[in-house]
Structures are given as structure tokens and as C-alpha cells.
Design a protein around this motif. Sequence first.
Motif, mmCIF file in Angstrom:
data_model
loop_
_atom_site.group_PDB
_atom_site.id
_atom_site.type_symbol
_atom_site.label_atom_id
_atom_site.label_comp_id
_atom_site.label_asym_id
_atom_site.label_seq_id
_atom_site.Cartn_x
_atom_site.Cartn_y
_atom_site.Cartn_z
ATOM 1 N N ASP A 1 13.661 15.617 17.263
ATOM 2 C CA ASP A 1 12.929 15.074 18.407
ATOM 3 C C ASP A 1 11.538 14.607 17.997
ATOM 4 O OD1 ASP A 1 15.159 15.865 19.822
ATOM 5 O OD2 ASP A 1 14.041 16.809 21.445
ATOM 6 N N SER A 2 10.837 15.426 17.222
ATOM 7 C CA SER A 2 9.472 15.050 16.834
ATOM 8 C C SER A 2 9.484 13.844 15.892
ATOM 9 C CB SER A 2 8.752 16.230 16.186
ATOM 10 O OG SER A 2 9.420 16.663 15.009
ATOM 11 N N PHE A 3 10.518 13.710 15.060
ATOM 12 C CA PHE A 3 10.611 12.542 14.178
ATOM 13 C C PHE A 3 10.745 11.272 14.999
ATOM 14 C CE2 PHE A 3 13.186 9.362 11.990
ATOM 15 C CZ PHE A 3 12.478 9.191 10.806
ATOM 16 N N PHE A 4 11.696 11.261 15.929
ATOM 17 C CA PHE A 4 11.909 10.048 16.714
ATOM 18 C C PHE A 4 10.736 9.786 17.662
ATOM 19 C CE2 PHE A 4 16.435 10.876 15.585
ATOM 20 C CZ PHE A 4 16.644 9.691 14.900
ATOM 21 N N ALA A 5 10.081 10.833 18.105
ATOM 22 C CA ALA A 5 8.879 10.634 18.924
ATOM 23 C C ALA A 5 7.783 9.972 18.101
ATOM 24 C CB ALA A 5 8.399 11.970 19.487
ATOM 25 N N LYS A 6 7.654 10.371 16.837
ATOM 26 C CA LYS A 6 6.653 9.755 15.966
ATOM 27 C C LYS A 6 7.004 8.297 15.706
ATOM 28 C CE LYS A 6 3.017 9.858 13.271
ATOM 29 N NZ LYS A 6 1.648 10.033 13.828
ATOM 30 N N VAL A 7 8.286 8.008 15.474
ATOM 31 C CA VAL A 7 8.716 6.621 15.295
ATOM 32 C C VAL A 7 8.364 5.799 16.530
ATOM 33 C CG1 VAL A 7 10.748 5.122 15.106
ATOM 34 C CG2 VAL A 7 10.529 7.122 13.616
ATOM 35 N N ARG A 8 8.675 6.321 17.700
ATOM 36 C CA ARG A 8 8.364 5.612 18.953
ATOM 37 C C ARG A 8 6.864 5.350 19.069
ATOM 38 N NH1 ARG A 8 8.781 9.513 23.630
ATOM 39 N NH2 ARG A 8 6.822 10.075 22.615
ATOM 40 N N ASP A 9 6.047 6.363 18.761
ATOM 41 C CA ASP A 9 4.603 6.218 18.917
ATOM 42 C C ASP A 9 4.002 5.247 17.908
ATOM 43 O OD1 ASP A 9 4.811 8.034 20.961
ATOM 44 O OD2 ASP A 9 4.089 9.742 19.786
ATOM 45 N N LEU A 10 4.629 5.144 16.722
ATOM 46 C CA LEU A 10 4.108 4.257 15.687
ATOM 47 C C LEU A 10 4.526 2.803 15.888
ATOM 48 C CD1 LEU A 10 4.616 6.426 12.462
ATOM 49 C CD2 LEU A 10 2.439 5.802 13.511
ATOM 50 N N LEU A 11 5.583 2.566 16.655
ATOM 51 C CA LEU A 11 6.084 1.219 16.857
ATOM 52 C C LEU A 11 5.249 0.451 17.883
ATOM 53 C CD1 LEU A 11 9.997 1.371 17.099
ATOM 54 C CD2 LEU A 11 8.642 0.152 15.374
ATOM 55 N N THR A 12 5.072 -0.838 17.616
ATOM 56 C CA THR A 12 4.526 -1.712 18.650
ATOM 57 C C THR A 12 5.540 -1.829 19.791
ATOM 58 O OG1 THR A 12 5.462 -3.654 17.551
ATOM 59 C CG2 THR A 12 3.180 -3.044 17.000
ATOM 60 N N ASP B 1 0.852 -1.184 0.000
ATOM 61 C CA ASP B 1 0.000 0.000 0.000
ATOM 62 C C ASP B 1 0.889 1.236 0.000
ATOM 63 O OD1 ASP B 1 -2.042 1.863 0.223
ATOM 64 O OD2 ASP B 1 -2.317 1.551 2.383
ATOM 65 N N PHE B 2 0.986 1.908 -1.153
ATOM 66 C CA PHE B 2 1.783 3.129 -1.257
ATOM 67 C C PHE B 2 0.852 4.337 -1.258
ATOM 68 C CE2 PHE B 2 4.620 -0.060 -3.181
ATOM 69 C CZ PHE B 2 5.740 0.155 -2.398
ATOM 70 N N GLN B 3 1.211 5.337 -0.441
ATOM 71 C CA GLN B 3 0.339 6.490 -0.238
ATOM 72 C C GLN B 3 1.107 7.799 -0.399
ATOM 73 O OE1 GLN B 3 -1.286 6.135 3.720
ATOM 74 N NE2 GLN B 3 -1.951 4.002 3.421
ATOM 75 N N LEU B 4 0.402 8.829 -0.862
ATOM 76 C CA LEU B 4 0.941 10.191 -0.886
ATOM 77 C C LEU B 4 0.616 10.809 0.470
ATOM 78 C CD1 LEU B 4 2.364 12.200 -2.878
ATOM 79 C CD2 LEU B 4 0.097 13.189 -3.240
ATOM 80 N N ARG B 5 1.558 10.716 1.393
ATOM 81 C CA ARG B 5 1.258 11.106 2.773
ATOM 82 C C ARG B 5 2.548 11.479 3.497
ATOM 83 N NH1 ARG B 5 -3.203 9.979 5.906
ATOM 84 N NH2 ARG B 5 -3.987 8.606 4.266
ATOM 85 N N ASP B 6 2.483 12.491 4.330
ATOM 86 C CA ASP B 6 3.588 12.853 5.206
ATOM 87 C C ASP B 6 3.622 11.876 6.371
ATOM 88 O OD1 ASP B 6 4.805 14.448 7.612
ATOM 89 O OD2 ASP B 6 5.386 15.578 5.826
ATOM 90 N N TYR B 7 4.824 11.528 6.809
ATOM 91 C CA TYR B 7 4.932 10.550 7.897
ATOM 92 C C TYR B 7 4.240 11.012 9.162
ATOM 93 C CZ TYR B 7 8.536 13.378 10.244
ATOM 94 O OH TYR B 7 9.211 14.382 10.888
ATOM 95 N N ARG B 8 4.123 12.336 9.327
ATOM 96 C CA ARG B 8 3.478 12.868 10.522
ATOM 97 C C ARG B 8 1.976 12.628 10.534
ATOM 98 N NH1 ARG B 8 6.979 18.320 9.711
ATOM 99 N NH2 ARG B 8 6.612 17.618 7.579
#
Length: 414
Positions: free
Chosen positions: A253-264, A222-229
Motif C-alpha cells: 500500500d505504501s509503495f503504490f501510495a508513493k507512486v501515486r504521490d510522485l506522479l503528475t 541523474d543516478f542517486q544512492l537513495r531509497d524510493y521513499r
Amino acid sequence: MVLVRLLRSLVHTGSLAIVDATGRRTLVGDGSPPEATVRVRGWTSELAIAANPALKLGEAYMDGRLVVEAGSIYDVLDVVARNLGTVRNGPIMAALEGLGDRLGKAGRLKRARRQVAHHYDLSARLYDLFLDDDRQYSCAYYRAPDEDLDTAQHNKKRHIAAKLNLDRPGLRVLDIGSGWGGLGVYLAETFGAHVTGVTLSTEQLSYSQARAAASPAADRLDFQLRDYREVEGPFDRIVSVGMFEHIGKRNYDSFFAKVRDLLTDDGVALIHAIGFADAPGPINPFMRKYIFPGAELPSLSEVFAAVERIRLWATDAEVLRLHYAMTLRAWRERFMANAADAAALYDERFVRMWEFYLALCEIGFRRRTNMVWQLQLTRRVDTLPITRDYIVDTERRLMAAERDAAQQQPHHAA
């Protein structure tokens, strides 16, 4: 001549001849290789290059006001870079590499989309002129110096997959900055992963979606036109290759926070990016203005500090030193072999701009402090095996399976 005085104070090894606006030829250096001769057309060009070489040297070459009469623009940059060493401090270095602008970009969504479109929404035909068959537009992984580009780029995908530890089918994978879809397709087809790829490039999106539709793993892509945020999780694995350079220093900081929040809770992330091997600094101004607007290259000190603040585990870190230099050389050689086709797509000025870009980047990895880093991250300390053996074991298993598959292919007589 101000430019000659600057170069005479800088170039002590190698040979660089400068022909000024009057036709006078001056040689700087000691006469040893590498050698190059340049002609500067007009006094204003000489003054501009001397005053701001980090930007104006590339502009002069691009506009035809600096002409390389012997050697190549790579040789010119190589002579200079060999004399600079690997220190980015001092007044000469500040002039040559433009160390004045240290502010990162805010990276708002509309601006991010414009910046991506500037580079990645160029003609698809352009990228076919120099990339590998899978359109991998990031550092390849050379297991041996004589490997070809296609092999090295496949190595890169295998190496990243091994670090993601895709130990069972059905894992949900997020690819941030999914490019033309090659890595996502590989993970879905080889490991049975369900891959969501996000990009801000409309050209990359359409190409990726076409690849997904043609893949036997189409129902898992599934490929999407979307910002990672804007992405919502969770995901078992997150991978990002060659995208971190574009988020801006203020957003680490906000990038790694988003990675943390998206991870199981037991998830694994692998970030692959270009950086500096020394103190933090800004990207070259020519690159920022003409090639990658808004890009910023981090030193690992900046990256690790952000990871620590966000309280993620850095479970593995690897620095790839000359791999990108070898990749860039392969790209430049392919691009210049197809320069006439590139000029037909755009014009001769564009060809010189891209030749300068590819040469400058290769010099950065061969002579300066550029490198590529891969950082593996988890939320928990016990997510992964306690040694790195699983990475090597996975790569060996995959290579063995690839050899077996190749041997089973029918051989056709010539």
C-alpha cells in the motif's frame, strides 16, 4: 531411508537414482526422461533433506554433501518439479516449498540497504560472466524463441518504453531500482527524457554514474544512492523493473501510495516484477536465506487489491510466462561456461550455490507457478489512448528506426 520413501511417494514419471551413505542405489520413477543420479554423503544429510527439502536440498548441493553423478542439478529439480504439477497446496508441497513463513518484511531503510548489498554489491566481474552487454538483470522479452539474450534484453527495454508512452521529449522519468543504468540511459538517449534513477547498491550506482557520464544524454541522467521513499517529485513517468519483489508485502500500500504521490496528474507508471500465478505464498527459503534476503513474490490478487485501495487506475496488465525461464537458461549456460572464473572470484561452493539458484528459478518458471507481470498505472482514467495500439505502433516505429540505423553503419571487410 526416509529420503527415498519421500521421493518414491512423489516421483512417478522421470527417473531419479539415489545413492545413500552405504553406497546402496535406489531408482524412483518410471525410467523415462529426464534422468539424474545423486549421491547423498552421510545419514545426517539424508535426514536433513527429507525433513526440510526446500532449504536443505540446496544447502547440501552447495556444501558438496549432495553430489550429482549423472545429469545436472537442473535435471534433479526437473524430475521433482514435473511430478509436482502446478499446485502449491498439501503437506508434501508445504514441505518442499516451505509454506510456513508467510510474514512480509517491514523493509526499513537500513535493512533494505543491507539486503540489497548482500546480492547486488558482489563483484562487478561476476555479473559480466553471465549477463548481457547492457547488464540487464531482469526478465528479457523474447519476440522469438531463438533470439539471443542481448536482443531479448533490448526488446524488454523497448517494450517497457512503449508502455510508458513517452510521447514527447523532456519528460521527467523516475526509475525506481535503476540497476546498472541501462534502462535509464536508453530512455534518455532514445526519447530525450530526463531520467532520475535510484538504487541502494553502491556498486550499481558507480557503474550507472560512469555510464551516464559517457552518454550523449549525460545532462539528462541523474543516478542517486537513495531509497524510493526519500524521493520527491513530481514525475511524468515512473518505471520500476525487478525491484517490487524486495519491498515486502506489508509495504504494498505504501509503495503504490508513493507512486501515486510522485506522479503528475497525467503521469504514467509501469511496474515489472516476478509473482505467483496462483494463491499468495512466501518465497523459497533457500532463495531468501542465500540469494535475496527479505524478498517476497506477490500474486496479482495482492497487487490489484493494493492498487484498488490506493485508488490508482490499472490501465494495462500483461503476464510474461516463459520469458524468464528462457532468460534464466541463458544466464545459467553463460554462468556455467565461466564457472572457473566465478570460482576464482569466490570459490567452488559459491559456484554451486549460484548454479542451484539459477536452476531452481528456471524450474519455477517452467514447471511451477512463477511468472512475470507488468502493470501500467495512472491517476486519471483518460491519460492514455483507449486501445493498446499505441504500444505496438511505438515498438514497430522503434524497430524500424533501429534497422535503418544499422543499415547506415559502415561495413568493414573481414
